[in-house]
Write a protein that holds these residues in place. Structure first.
Motif, PDB file in Angstrom:
ATOM      1  N   ASP A 100       0.811  -1.218   0.000  1.00  0.00           N
ATOM      2  CA  ASP A 100       0.000   0.000   0.000  1.00  0.00           C
ATOM      3  C   ASP A 100       0.842   1.264   0.000  1.00  0.00           C
ATOM      4  OD1 ASP A 100      -2.245  -1.567   0.040  1.00  0.00           O
ATOM      5  OD2 ASP A 100      -2.549  -1.430   2.211  1.00  0.00           O
ATOM      6  N   GLY A 101       2.163   1.127   0.232  1.00  0.00           N
ATOM      7  CA  GLY A 101       3.029   2.301   0.288  1.00  0.00           C
ATOM      8  C   GLY A 101       2.721   3.219   1.440  1.00  0.00           C
ATOM      9  N   ARG A 137     -12.352   3.123  10.266  1.00  0.00           N
ATOM     10  CA  ARG A 137     -13.288   3.601   9.247  1.00  0.00           C
ATOM     11  C   ARG A 137     -13.081   5.077   8.907  1.00  0.00           C
ATOM     12  NH1 ARG A 137     -18.895   4.989   9.980  1.00  0.00           N
ATOM     13  NH2 ARG A 137     -20.122   4.696   8.092  1.00  0.00           N
ATOM     14  N   GLU A 138     -13.063   5.926   9.902  1.00  0.00           N
ATOM     15  CA  GLU A 138     -12.925   7.356   9.636  1.00  0.00           C
ATOM     16  C   GLU A 138     -11.527   7.698   9.126  1.00  0.00           C
ATOM     17  OE1 GLU A 138     -14.035   9.563  13.053  1.00  0.00           O
ATOM     18  OE2 GLU A 138     -16.138   8.880  13.043  1.00  0.00           O
ATOM     19  N   THR A 139     -10.510   7.076   9.706  1.00  0.00           N
ATOM     20  CA  THR A 139      -9.135   7.329   9.262  1.00  0.00           C
ATOM     21  C   THR A 139      -8.946   6.899   7.816  1.00  0.00           C
ATOM     22  OG1 THR A 139      -8.346   6.951  11.523  1.00  0.00           O
ATOM     23  CG2 THR A 139      -6.707   6.890   9.763  1.00  0.00           C
ATOM     24  N   ALA A 166      -8.004   9.231   4.501  1.00  0.00           N
ATOM     25  CA  ALA A 166      -6.793   8.949   3.729  1.00  0.00           C
ATOM     26  C   ALA A 166      -7.093   8.353   2.357  1.00  0.00           C
ATOM     27  CB  ALA A 166      -5.888   8.006   4.512  1.00  0.00           C
ATOM     28  N   GLY A 167      -8.359   8.051   2.094  1.00  0.00           N
ATOM     29  CA  GLY A 167      -8.703   7.410   0.833  1.00  0.00           C
ATOM     30  C   GLY A 167      -8.277   5.962   0.767  1.00  0.00           C
ATOM     31  N   ALA A 168      -8.103   5.321   1.929  1.00  0.00           N
ATOM     32  CA  ALA A 168      -7.662   3.928   1.980  1.00  0.00           C
ATOM     33  C   ALA A 168      -8.853   2.978   1.927  1.00  0.00           C
ATOM     34  CB  ALA A 168      -6.843   3.681   3.249  1.00  0.00           C
ATOM     35  N   TRP A 169      -8.571   1.727   1.559  1.00  0.00           N
ATOM     36  CA  TRP A 169      -9.627   0.717   1.446  1.00  0.00           C
ATOM     37  C   TRP A 169     -10.070   0.292   2.828  1.00  0.00           C
ATOM     38  CZ3 TRP A 169     -11.087  -4.268   2.568  1.00  0.00           C
ATOM     39  CH2 TRP A 169     -12.045  -4.845   1.735  1.00  0.00           C
ATOM     40  N   ASN A 170     -11.388   0.228   3.028  1.00  0.00           N
ATOM     41  CA  ASN A 170     -11.955  -0.241   4.287  1.00  0.00           C
ATOM     42  C   ASN A 170     -13.081  -1.207   3.961  1.00  0.00           C
ATOM     43  OD1 ASN A 170     -14.130  -0.015   6.574  1.00  0.00           O
ATOM     44  ND2 ASN A 170     -12.242   0.734   7.518  1.00  0.00           N
ATOM     45  N   PRO A 171     -13.123  -2.376   4.598  1.00  0.00           N
ATOM     46  CA  PRO A 171     -14.137  -3.375   4.235  1.00  0.00           C
ATOM     47  C   PRO A 171     -15.569  -2.907   4.422  1.00  0.00           C
ATOM     48  CG  PRO A 171     -12.892  -4.049   6.185  1.00  0.00           C
ATOM     49  CD  PRO A 171     -12.183  -2.882   5.609  1.00  0.00           C
ATOM     50  N   LEU A 172     -15.835  -2.140   5.467  1.00  0.00           N
ATOM     51  CA  LEU A 172     -17.202  -1.668   5.691  1.00  0.00           C
ATOM     52  C   LEU A 172     -17.630  -0.689   4.601  1.00  0.00           C
ATOM     53  CD1 LEU A 172     -17.215  -1.099   9.562  1.00  0.00           C
ATOM     54  CD2 LEU A 172     -17.953  -3.114   8.294  1.00  0.00           C
ATOM     55  N   THR A 173     -16.749   0.252   4.306  1.00  0.00           N
ATOM     56  CA  THR A 173     -17.056   1.241   3.278  1.00  0.00           C
ATOM     57  C   THR A 173     -17.163   0.590   1.906  1.00  0.00           C
ATOM     58  OG1 THR A 173     -15.847   2.892   4.568  1.00  0.00           O
ATOM     59  CG2 THR A 173     -16.312   3.427   2.265  1.00  0.00           C
TER      60      THR A 173
END
Length: 420
Positions: free
Chosen positions: A108-109, A218-220, A224-231
């Protein structure tokens, strides 16, 4: 230090706290003994559950404990620590999963890992940990390939997941990995009949670990535009909480089906403390302590105060040397007016911040005396602000739980009809 099961010393009581610390130190020393000093940074709260479950099922006999020598990060005190195949299995699982975590961050860098030289070094460390975990797993009869396969499948599943994908499809690899590790504790303890219920408990624990990590990030991740399973799957917090509560209930039922020699610590961690972890992640737990805890609110230089790195609190010992904070009532000049009359009370001046090098020296002293870990209160090495020790930064109503120690299942803090 990382992990979702972070028990409060006020709830455990002295006996269970001593046992818990024995497994934590045992995991740390198993990592050092088999893989060197640097491997100790992967010590984690959840990994020691493997050691706890193994010993809980085993017949009481010599060989499960040893006296560890003085350790600078234990305040130069000896301690009784767990040893044997349970601690080594916990070390193997921790190494393999930490290796996968590092590889994931490199892919993910994240942070410094976006820089090529750092990424190359991290990959080498991850590969070394993976091989070391496989060796130790083989020594205790556990094939870590199931963990590696789960991690590899996780990457593919996340790449294909989208709105409408069941969240349990995303959590499945984690469930499979933890189920295998929990089940193997029954083999090590000589209770093959426990393998099935413990596999179920491990599967649900893996589900919880994945869900709670997603909820807390989730909020973080969104910022950051990172992948989150819930979102990514469009799963609501309400649905995530329902699944978490179902998993908690399933774990308790699975533990009832297993046979234990002494189940007290395992039950407290996997029933009582796990429920509090869920409440904490979803923001539904009450707290008898002041908000902010040991972390402060100013985001200052106190890197040690915040314990933001997993390695920062990994080796801190079981007992602090500070007593409880002084009470203002003991000093007639503080908060109580001047007893001789003639004016308001005189407040002592606030101490100034330490410089960088002086703070470093103070930080080393705090680590070597275990005050960051277990003191009721200590002074931040740079800011000099009062902080609470991390094991005393609890989320319980300490007045209630100090009396019942969480294992009496009284009305005020019981979370199940365990009957302990």
């Amino acid at each position: 230090m990382f992990g979702i099961v972070r028990p409060c010393s006020h709830r455990l009581g002295e006996g269970l706290k001593t046992q818990w610390m024995a497994h934590l130190c045992g995991l740390c020393l198993a990592l050092r003994g088999d893989h060197g000093q640097f491997a100790r940074v992967v010590t984690n709260y959840d990994g020691l559950l493997i050691s706890v479950l193994t010993e809980a099922q085993a017949e009481h006999a010599t060989g499960w404990r040893r006296t560890a020598g003085p350790c600078p990060l234990r305040g130069m005190r000896t301690a009784s620590v767990a040893q044997g195949e349970g601690a080594r299995l916990a070390a193997a699982v921790s190494l393999v999963l930490a290796s996968a975590k590092v590889r994931d961050h490199v892919a993910d860098g994240d942070g410094l890992l976006a820089r090529k030289p750092v990424a190359v070094a991290a990959r080498r460390v991850a590969a070394s940990w993976g091989r070391a975990g496989a060796r130790t797993g083989s020594d205790v009869g556990f094939d870590t390939a199931v963990l590696v396969d789960a991690v590899d499948r996780q990457i593919g599943i996340e790449a294909l997941a989208g709105p409408g994908t069941p969240i349990l499809t995303v959590t499945e690899p984690t469930e499979t990995a933890t189920a295998a590790a929990f089940a193997h504790t029954a083999v090590l303890a000589g209770r093959p009949g426990n393998a099935a219920p413990l596999a179920e408990a491990g599967r649900l624990f893996g589900r919880l670990a994945h869900l709670l990590d997603a909820v807390e990030d989730r909020e973080t991740d969104a910022a950051a535009g990172a992948w989150n399973p819930l979102t990514a799957t469009g799963t609501s917090l309400t649905e995530a909480r329902r699944l978490a509560d179902d998993a908690l209930h399933g774990i308790r039922l699975a533990l009832r089906e297993a046979e234990f020699t002494d189940s007290r610590l395992a039950h407290v961690l996997l029933a009582h403390e796990l429920r509090r972890s869920v409440d904490r992640a979803f923001g539904t737990s009450g707290c008898g302590r002041a908000a902010g805890g040991a972390h402060g609110a100013d985001g200052s230089l106190d890197a040690l105060d915040s314990l933001g790195s997993p390695g920062a609190a990994v080796l801190l010992g079981p007992e602090g040397s500070f007593g409880p904070p002084p009470q203002h009532g003991g000093n007639p000049y503080v908060g109580g007016g001047n007893p001789f009359g003639g004016g308001p009370s005189v407040q002592p001046p606030a101490p100034g911040k330490r410089g960088f090098w002086a703070g470093c020296a103070a930080a080393i002293g705090l680590c070597c005396t275990c005050k960051v870990c277990c003191a009721d209160e200590y002074e931040g090495p740079w800011s000099r602000k009062k902080r609470e020790g991390c094991l005393n930064n609890c989320d319980c109503d300490c007045g209630c739980c100090e009396a019942c120690k969480c294992c009496e299942c009284c009305e005020c803090c019981s979370c199940c009809d365990c009957g302990l």
